[in-house]
Enzyme design. Structure first.
Site, PDB file in Angstrom:
ATOM      1  CG  ASP A   1      -0.969  -0.666  -0.581  1.00  0.00           C
ATOM      2  OD1 ASP A   1      -0.859  -1.846  -0.962  1.00  0.00           O
ATOM      3  OD2 ASP A   1      -0.774  -0.290   0.586  1.00  0.00           O
TER       4      ASP A   1
HETATM    5  N1  URA Z   1       3.690  -0.848   2.394  1.00  0.00           N
HETATM    6  C1  URA Z   1       2.379  -0.501   2.300  1.00  0.00           C
HETATM    7  O1  URA Z   1       1.657  -0.504   3.300  1.00  0.00           O
HETATM    8  N2  URA Z   1       1.905  -0.160   1.085  1.00  0.00           N
HETATM    9  C2  URA Z   1       2.676  -0.103  -0.025  1.00  0.00           C
HETATM   10  O2  URA Z   1       2.167   0.250  -1.098  1.00  0.00           O
HETATM   11  C3  URA Z   1       4.031  -0.447   0.079  1.00  0.00           C
HETATM   12  C4  URA Z   1       4.514  -0.830   1.311  1.00  0.00           C
END
Ligand code: URA
Length: 242
Positions: A103
């Site tokens: 993310d």
């Molecule tokens: N899980 C999440 O919620 N975000 C990420 O970036 C990676 C795994």
């Protein structure tokens, strides 16, 4: 392999552009300018420089970045700069892709490669490659929450149960958040955030520290990247828990 072909394979432009770089004296081998695009060179282990910058030949690109916050893992980002903007032009031209995505607000270990088969192997749900996340939670992480994460939780809008391969509360962190080390072997969208929401906690900070048996190098600052050594590459594919 012809020198111009080496440059072409490493992302220095179209064949004609690579020949032009060499003819105009921008390419050196062992510190000596070479202006013949068609001399034969042994590519394996070759170190060459283009406009004074040293490069090592890699048949396939495999690199690791310490992803900084505020970057999207997309070639066409919507709200933040792309992680690809942190890579040099020849790697972008080689069309390296991130192995999965993090993310925008997640930091840490992000692999890139131009080896499509490797991406498939590392991201295939069947392979169960473990990924370790350091999670900063809003609320204290209770023993019951850890048990539920290990036993399996249902995510909103997803009928399948997902469980953590490992979960361990790591106590209060210097930033005041509550630490949790979570190992996941699948990679669903926003999985860590959704799993923590499912046990009534909330992710405030998220950092990926390991992928397979490969641990993010401690000396790699946020935004920096480096090539993987052959040993590192083996560790990436190694599915033993870290
Ligand atoms: N899980 C999440 O919620 N975000 C990420 O970036 C990676 C795994």
């Amino acid at each position: 392999m012809k020198l111009a072909q080496v440059l072409f394979s490493q992302g220095f432009g179209a064949r004609r552009e690579c020949e032009g770089l060499i003819v105009s004296g921008h390419v050196a081998l062992g510190g000596e300018v070479v202006d013949d695009p068609f001399i034969d060179v042994e590519p394996e282990g070759l170190i060459f420089s283009v406009r004074g910058e040293a490069w090592t030949y890699h048949e396939k690109a495999l690199l690791v970045m310490n992803k900084p916050r505020g970057h999207e893992c997309s070639q066409k980002p919507k709200h933040h700069p792309s992680v690809y903007s942190l890579l040099p032009a020849p790697l972008r031209r080689r069309d390296v892709q991130s192995v999965g995505r993090l993310d925008e607000d997640t930091t840490g270990l992000l692999l890139f490669t131009d080896d499509g088969a490797l991406i498939h192997r590392l991201t295939s749900p069947k392979r169960h490659v473990p990924k370790v996340y350091e999670v900063g939670c809003k609320h204290p992480v209770s023993a019951e929450q850890v048990e539920r994460l290990l036993a399996g939780v249902k995510l909103v809008d997803d009928p399948a149960t997902v469980r953590a391969a490992n979960a361990e509360a790591t106590g209060e962190r210097p930033d005041g958040l509550h630490g949790l080390r979570l190992t996941l072997t699948d990679g669903k969208y926003h999985q860590v955030k959704r799993m923590l929401a499912a046990v009534s906690n909330r992710v405030e900070a998220l950092h990926r520290s390991a992928f397979g048996a490969f641990v993010l190098p401690a000396n790699l600052a946020p935004g920096q990247w480096r090539w993987l050594s052959p040993d590192d590459a083996r560790a990436v594919a190694d599915q033993k828990l870290c």
